[in-house]
Design a protein around this motif. Structure first.
Motif, PDB file in Angstrom:
ATOM      1  N   THR A   1       0.837  -1.194   0.000  1.00  0.00           N
ATOM      2  CA  THR A   1       0.000   0.000   0.000  1.00  0.00           C
ATOM      3  C   THR A   1       0.875   1.248   0.000  1.00  0.00           C
ATOM      4  OG1 THR A   1      -1.619  -1.221   1.312  1.00  0.00           O
ATOM      5  CG2 THR A   1      -1.902   1.161   1.166  1.00  0.00           C
ATOM      6  N   THR A   2       0.672   2.117  -0.967  1.00  0.00           N
ATOM      7  CA  THR A   2       1.486   3.328  -1.097  1.00  0.00           C
ATOM      8  C   THR A   2       0.710   4.605  -0.789  1.00  0.00           C
ATOM      9  OG1 THR A   2       0.939   3.535  -3.455  1.00  0.00           O
ATOM     10  CG2 THR A   2       2.895   2.233  -2.881  1.00  0.00           C
ATOM     11  N   LEU A   3      -0.614   4.510  -0.657  1.00  0.00           N
ATOM     12  CA  LEU A   3      -1.424   5.713  -0.446  1.00  0.00           C
ATOM     13  C   LEU A   3      -2.700   5.370   0.298  1.00  0.00           C
ATOM     14  CD1 LEU A   3      -2.343   8.710  -1.130  1.00  0.00           C
ATOM     15  CD2 LEU A   3      -3.344   7.750  -3.210  1.00  0.00           C
ATOM     16  N   LEU A   4      -3.049   6.200   1.282  1.00  0.00           N
ATOM     17  CA  LEU A   4      -4.356   6.173   1.938  1.00  0.00           C
ATOM     18  C   LEU A   4      -4.849   7.607   2.030  1.00  0.00           C
ATOM     19  CD1 LEU A   4      -3.976   3.676   4.958  1.00  0.00           C
ATOM     20  CD2 LEU A   4      -5.369   3.363   2.898  1.00  0.00           C
ATOM     21  N   LYS A   5      -6.002   7.890   1.474  1.00  0.00           N
ATOM     22  CA  LYS A   5      -6.544   9.252   1.535  1.00  0.00           C
ATOM     23  C   LYS A   5      -8.066   9.175   1.590  1.00  0.00           C
ATOM     24  CE  LYS A   5      -4.657  13.371   1.742  1.00  0.00           C
ATOM     25  NZ  LYS A   5      -3.972  14.022   0.626  1.00  0.00           N
ATOM     26  N   TYR A   6      -8.634   9.897   2.540  1.00  0.00           N
ATOM     27  CA  TYR A   6     -10.085   9.874   2.747  1.00  0.00           C
ATOM     28  C   TYR A   6     -10.694  11.167   2.224  1.00  0.00           C
ATOM     29  CZ  TYR A   6     -14.575   9.529   5.169  1.00  0.00           C
ATOM     30  OH  TYR A   6     -15.922   9.470   5.470  1.00  0.00           O
ATOM     31  N   ASP A   7     -11.766  11.025   1.455  1.00  0.00           N
ATOM     32  CA  ASP A   7     -12.507  12.168   0.931  1.00  0.00           C
ATOM     33  C   ASP A   7     -13.743  12.385   1.792  1.00  0.00           C
ATOM     34  OD1 ASP A   7     -13.844  14.117  -0.428  1.00  0.00           O
ATOM     35  OD2 ASP A   7     -13.952  13.047  -2.347  1.00  0.00           O
ATOM     36  N   PRO A   8     -13.754  13.412   2.670  1.00  0.00           N
ATOM     37  CA  PRO A   8     -14.911  13.625   3.545  1.00  0.00           C
ATOM     38  C   PRO A   8     -16.165  14.063   2.794  1.00  0.00           C
ATOM     39  CG  PRO A   8     -13.357  15.452   3.725  1.00  0.00           C
ATOM     40  CD  PRO A   8     -12.699  14.415   2.864  1.00  0.00           C
ATOM     41  N   ASN A   9     -15.985  14.568   1.591  1.00  0.00           N
ATOM     42  CA  ASN A   9     -17.142  15.021   0.805  1.00  0.00           C
ATOM     43  C   ASN A   9     -17.984  13.853   0.306  1.00  0.00           C
ATOM     44  OD1 ASN A   9     -16.275  17.831   0.939  1.00  0.00           O
ATOM     45  ND2 ASN A   9     -14.685  17.244  -0.526  1.00  0.00           N
ATOM     46  N   THR A  10     -17.326  12.753  -0.013  1.00  0.00           N
ATOM     47  CA  THR A  10     -18.038  11.594  -0.560  1.00  0.00           C
ATOM     48  C   THR A  10     -18.009  10.394   0.379  1.00  0.00           C
ATOM     49  OG1 THR A  10     -16.049  10.803  -1.683  1.00  0.00           O
ATOM     50  CG2 THR A  10     -17.464  12.332  -2.907  1.00  0.00           C
ATOM     51  N   ALA A  11     -17.302  10.537   1.517  1.00  0.00           N
ATOM     52  CA  ALA A  11     -17.133   9.438   2.480  1.00  0.00           C
ATOM     53  C   ALA A  11     -16.504   8.227   1.805  1.00  0.00           C
ATOM     54  CB  ALA A  11     -18.463   9.065   3.129  1.00  0.00           C
ATOM     55  N   GLN A  12     -15.509   8.475   0.955  1.00  0.00           N
ATOM     56  CA  GLN A  12     -14.796   7.409   0.259  1.00  0.00           C
ATOM     57  C   GLN A  12     -13.338   7.361   0.701  1.00  0.00           C
ATOM     58  OE1 GLN A  12     -15.635   8.749  -3.764  1.00  0.00           O
ATOM     59  NE2 GLN A  12     -17.080   7.050  -4.077  1.00  0.00           N
ATOM     60  N   LEU A  13     -12.800   6.153   0.785  1.00  0.00           N
ATOM     61  CA  LEU A  13     -11.400   5.948   1.132  1.00  0.00           C
ATOM     62  C   LEU A  13     -10.660   5.474  -0.116  1.00  0.00           C
ATOM     63  CD1 LEU A  13      -9.198   5.788   3.378  1.00  0.00           C
ATOM     64  CD2 LEU A  13      -9.835   3.370   3.622  1.00  0.00           C
ATOM     65  N   TYR A  14      -9.604   6.177  -0.481  1.00  0.00           N
ATOM     66  CA  TYR A  14      -8.789   5.830  -1.640  1.00  0.00           C
ATOM     67  C   TYR A  14      -7.547   5.072  -1.159  1.00  0.00           C
ATOM     68  CZ  TYR A  14     -11.575   8.978  -4.581  1.00  0.00           C
ATOM     69  OH  TYR A  14     -12.597   9.579  -5.284  1.00  0.00           O
TER      70      TYR A  14
ATOM     71  N   LEU B   1      -5.399   1.962  -7.949  1.00  0.00           N
ATOM     72  CA  LEU B   1      -6.012   2.858  -6.977  1.00  0.00           C
ATOM     73  C   LEU B   1      -7.442   2.377  -6.760  1.00  0.00           C
ATOM     74  CD1 LEU B   1      -5.754   5.487  -5.275  1.00  0.00           C
ATOM     75  CD2 LEU B   1      -6.741   6.698  -7.235  1.00  0.00           C
ATOM     76  N   TYR B   2      -7.720   1.937  -5.529  1.00  0.00           N
ATOM     77  CA  TYR B   2      -9.035   1.415  -5.189  1.00  0.00           C
ATOM     78  C   TYR B   2      -9.834   2.482  -4.441  1.00  0.00           C
ATOM     79  CZ  TYR B   2      -6.513  -2.945  -6.048  1.00  0.00           C
ATOM     80  OH  TYR B   2      -5.742  -3.938  -6.606  1.00  0.00           O
ATOM     81  N   VAL B   3     -11.127   2.541  -4.733  1.00  0.00           N
ATOM     82  CA  VAL B   3     -12.030   3.468  -4.058  1.00  0.00           C
ATOM     83  C   VAL B   3     -13.015   2.640  -3.241  1.00  0.00           C
ATOM     84  CG1 VAL B   3     -13.618   5.403  -4.329  1.00  0.00           C
ATOM     85  CG2 VAL B   3     -11.809   5.041  -6.032  1.00  0.00           C
ATOM     86  N   LEU B   4     -13.025   2.875  -1.910  1.00  0.00           N
ATOM     87  CA  LEU B   4     -13.899   2.127  -1.012  1.00  0.00           C
ATOM     88  C   LEU B   4     -14.998   3.038  -0.482  1.00  0.00           C
ATOM     89  CD1 LEU B   4     -11.234   0.207   1.133  1.00  0.00           C
ATOM     90  CD2 LEU B   4     -12.083  -0.322  -1.158  1.00  0.00           C
ATOM     91  N   ASP B   5     -16.213   2.486  -0.325  1.00  0.00           N
ATOM     92  CA  ASP B   5     -17.323   3.275   0.207  1.00  0.00           C
ATOM     93  C   ASP B   5     -17.271   3.282   1.730  1.00  0.00           C
ATOM     94  OD1 ASP B   5     -18.329   0.842   1.101  1.00  0.00           O
ATOM     95  OD2 ASP B   5     -19.765   0.638  -0.545  1.00  0.00           O
ATOM     96  N   ARG B   6     -18.280   3.851   2.370  1.00  0.00           N
ATOM     97  CA  ARG B   6     -18.252   4.000   3.829  1.00  0.00           C
ATOM     98  C   ARG B   6     -18.343   2.667   4.572  1.00  0.00           C
ATOM     99  NH1 ARG B   6     -22.950   8.001   4.929  1.00  0.00           N
ATOM    100  NH2 ARG B   6     -22.043   8.885   3.045  1.00  0.00           N
TER     101      ARG B   6
ATOM    102  N   GLN C   1     -16.278  -1.198   1.240  1.00  0.00           N
ATOM    103  CA  GLN C   1     -16.455  -2.114   0.125  1.00  0.00           C
ATOM    104  C   GLN C   1     -15.951  -1.462  -1.161  1.00  0.00           C
ATOM    105  OE1 GLN C   1     -17.548  -5.355   0.475  1.00  0.00           O
ATOM    106  NE2 GLN C   1     -17.332  -4.805   2.642  1.00  0.00           N
ATOM    107  N   PRO C   2     -15.282  -2.229  -2.040  1.00  0.00           N
ATOM    108  CA  PRO C   2     -14.776  -1.657  -3.292  1.00  0.00           C
ATOM    109  C   PRO C   2     -15.894  -1.052  -4.129  1.00  0.00           C
ATOM    110  CG  PRO C   2     -13.846  -3.839  -2.900  1.00  0.00           C
ATOM    111  CD  PRO C   2     -14.936  -3.654  -1.888  1.00  0.00           C
ATOM    112  N   GLN C   3     -15.666   0.165  -4.548  1.00  0.00           N
ATOM    113  CA  GLN C   3     -16.647   0.872  -5.374  1.00  0.00           C
ATOM    114  C   GLN C   3     -16.131   1.126  -6.778  1.00  0.00           C
ATOM    115  OE1 GLN C   3     -17.755   4.982  -4.241  1.00  0.00           O
ATOM    116  NE2 GLN C   3     -19.855   4.233  -4.110  1.00  0.00           N
ATOM    117  N   ALA C   4     -14.821   1.314  -6.891  1.00  0.00           N
ATOM    118  CA  ALA C   4     -14.211   1.560  -8.201  1.00  0.00           C
ATOM    119  C   ALA C   4     -12.731   1.226  -8.124  1.00  0.00           C
ATOM    120  CB  ALA C   4     -14.407   3.011  -8.625  1.00  0.00           C
ATOM    121  N   THR C   5     -12.151   0.948  -9.302  1.00  0.00           N
ATOM    122  CA  THR C   5     -10.714   0.683  -9.402  1.00  0.00           C
ATOM    123  C   THR C   5     -10.153   1.477 -10.565  1.00  0.00           C
ATOM    124  OG1 THR C   5     -10.977  -1.568  -8.535  1.00  0.00           O
ATOM    125  CG2 THR C   5      -8.932  -1.067  -9.707  1.00  0.00           C
TER     126      THR C   5
END
Length: 519
Positions: free
Chosen positions: A164-177, A185-190, A193-197
């Motif tokens: 893992t090289t990056l962890l960043k949380y977007d408070p606007n969408t409640a998504q964890l990258y 780069l994986y996008v996880l929901d609140r 769970q994987p939402q996008a790659t």
């Protein structure tokens, strides 16, 4: 043992065997005069002259004799143009890397020092350095569980070897990258769970979330130390929207982090980039994100973390940066207006210090920003335990002069963040050790509860032994009103996993989520 864990054990064991003869250091030989008659005083003077010419003079007690003689000094000799038999510490490089380094003329063809002078320097360090690394001072006993948090293992993308090289949380969408060294780069929901790659060109290292626009992603190029300029800053958008401004800047020198703000007061957003590089690098900013309008602030490698803030309260954004590599320091660039800056070094460290991360935080609630800093980088020619590794607080005297007020010893400390995790009105600290002491892997994460007056009570958790935590994010991931902690694991060498396997650890999650139980 479950089948998938047995398979992992076999996979790693075979991987270890395949690398058994790779990345070995050359055997050390003595390269001082056999008479041992070198004058120690003369050796110190020469060391101050040659070793202190480019960076702060490194005192002998900072390392043990063996590490000086077989790791640091042989490389120093090469940088002074001395080619001594059996003392080539350089590892085989790709043709691309060889070309990049050749253009930098790091290793002179002509010796800059005589062999006699060099022998005096080596003799000085051999005589003056301790036989073994100095131990860390005793600290408060660590409570081996986390009353405030519940640990949860998580694997994303079915990774057998976490990187893992990056962890960043977007408070606007409640998504964890979640960024991965395999260019994902994986996008996880609140619910995590994987939402996008996203599949990108090189490993991601930083990400921001501008208002009313798509996220901007920074990629490093080559994750291992490199002087190739393959980094990129780009808009994370599958399709360009009409009227949107798209960023796509290539050829960056191994960038690791960036920050944005209007630096020249023209009403447009600018970007400051930490081009860490390796032997070469730079701290620089682009006017309006335009790569044709580059301004170099510092033409040295090692720019690790930058923050933009009005530090002298003149209503203009200043820049603070942590520099690693040989010239380790914290520097403020005071904004003089019209895109010009005045540099001031506020903290300076030994080249062996291992500066790894910092953030601006007001610990004593006086309205002025203090510095929370970690040092523990051990990915160099002195990979040994250092008693000065740890977490530090430097308090601001209200004039941007900083003095160390607190230190917590932690081998290999890599990152620390200050937040009010227990919601009692003061700042607690969550700290990681990427270069952890593998004899005590559960201490690769430490939670420091603020007891008042810069007194902190340390806690760890058994689950911290399951990974090497390179990345960390603090955010309300589960949206319940308190701050959680997410740790991202990165195994760079197979030996690291093998050591843990032989200690009975067979679970290697990509992420460790520490769910705050306050609410």
């Amino acid at each position: 043992m479950p089948f998938h864990k047995i398979a992992l054990f076999v996979f790693v064991a075979l991987w270890a065997a395949s690398f058994a003869f790779v990345d070995q250091k050359p055997s050390a030989t003595r390269f001082i005069s056999q008479t041992g008659s070198a004058d120690s005083s003369a050796g110190r003077q020469l060391a101050q002259q040659y070793c202190g010419n480019c960076h702060l003079f490194p005192e002998p007690h900072l390392l043990d004799k063996k590490t000086w003689l077989t790791g640091v000094l042989p490389n120093m000799a090469l940088r002074l143009g001395l080619k001594l038999p059996g003392q080539d510490t350089l590892k085989p490089l790709s043709p691309e890397e060889e070309q990049a380094i050749a253009e930098l003329t790091i290793y002179p063809e002509t010796a800059q020092i005589s062999v006699d002078e060099w022998e005096k320097i080596v003799s000085y360090y051999e005589i003056s350095a301790p036989a073994e690394p100095l131990p860390q001072k005793p600290s408060a006993p660590i409570t081996p569980h986390l009353p405030l948090f519940k640990a949860k293992e998580l694997t994303v993308g079915d990774k057998q070897v976490p990187q893992t090289t990056l962890l960043k949380y977007d408070p606007n969408t409640a998504q964890l990258y979640v960024g991965d060294a395999q260019n994902a780069l994986y996008v996880l929901d609140r619910q995590l769970q994987p939402q996008a790659t996203w599949w990108i060109d090189t490993p991601p290292t930083d990400l921001d979330f501008p208002k009313n626009a798509a996220p901007r992603l920074l990629t490093i190029g080559i994750f291992s130390p490199s002087d190739q300029r393959l980094g990129r800053l780009m808009t994370l958008e599958k399709a360009t929207k009409p009227g949107s401004s798209v960023v796509n800047i290539r050829g960056l020198p191994r960038p690791v982090q960036f920050a944005s703000g209007d630096l020249n007061g023209d009403g447009k957003e600018d970007v400051v980039i930490c081009g860490f590089g390796n032997n070469a690098g730079k701290l620089f900013w682009y006017d309006g994100f335009d790569p044709t309008k580059e301004h170099i602030l510092k033409a040295f490698p090692g720019a690790r973390k930058v923050e933009i803030a009005d530090l002298n309260r003149d209503k203009k954004p200043d820049i603070m940066v942590l520099m690693a590599q040989a010239r380790e320091e914290v520097v403020i660039f005071y904004n003089q207006g019209n895109g010009t800056f005045k540099e001031k070094t506020v903290l300076q460290f030994s080249p062996l210090f291992g500066a790894s991360y910092f953030e601006l935080v007001d610990f004593n609630k006086d309205g002025f920003q203090d510095i929370l800093l970690t040092n523990g980088d051990n990915w160099d020619y002195s990979a040994t335990q250092k008693n000065y590794h740890g977490v530090r607080i430097f308090l601001n005297d209200r004039k941007n002069n900083f003095k160390e007020a607190w230190f917590y010893p932690l081998y290999g400390a890599s990152k620390a963040v200050a937040r009010d995790f227990d919601q009692d009105g003061d700042l607690d600290i969550a700290a990681t050790s990427f270069y952890a002491n593998l004899a005590q892997p559960e201490q690769s994460f430490i939670y420091l509860s603020n007891e008042g007056r810069l007194n902190f009570k340390p806690f760890s958790t058994p689950e911290a032994a399951f990974g090497k935590w390179l990345t960390m994010e603090a955010a309300d991931v589960d949206q319940d009103g308190d701050l959680d902690i997410v740790l991202g694991s990165y195994f760079h060498t197979v030996g690291e996993m093998t050591q843990l396997l032989f200690r009975g650890i067979t679970s290697f999650p990509q992420l460790l989520v520490l769910e705050n139980q306050k609410k």
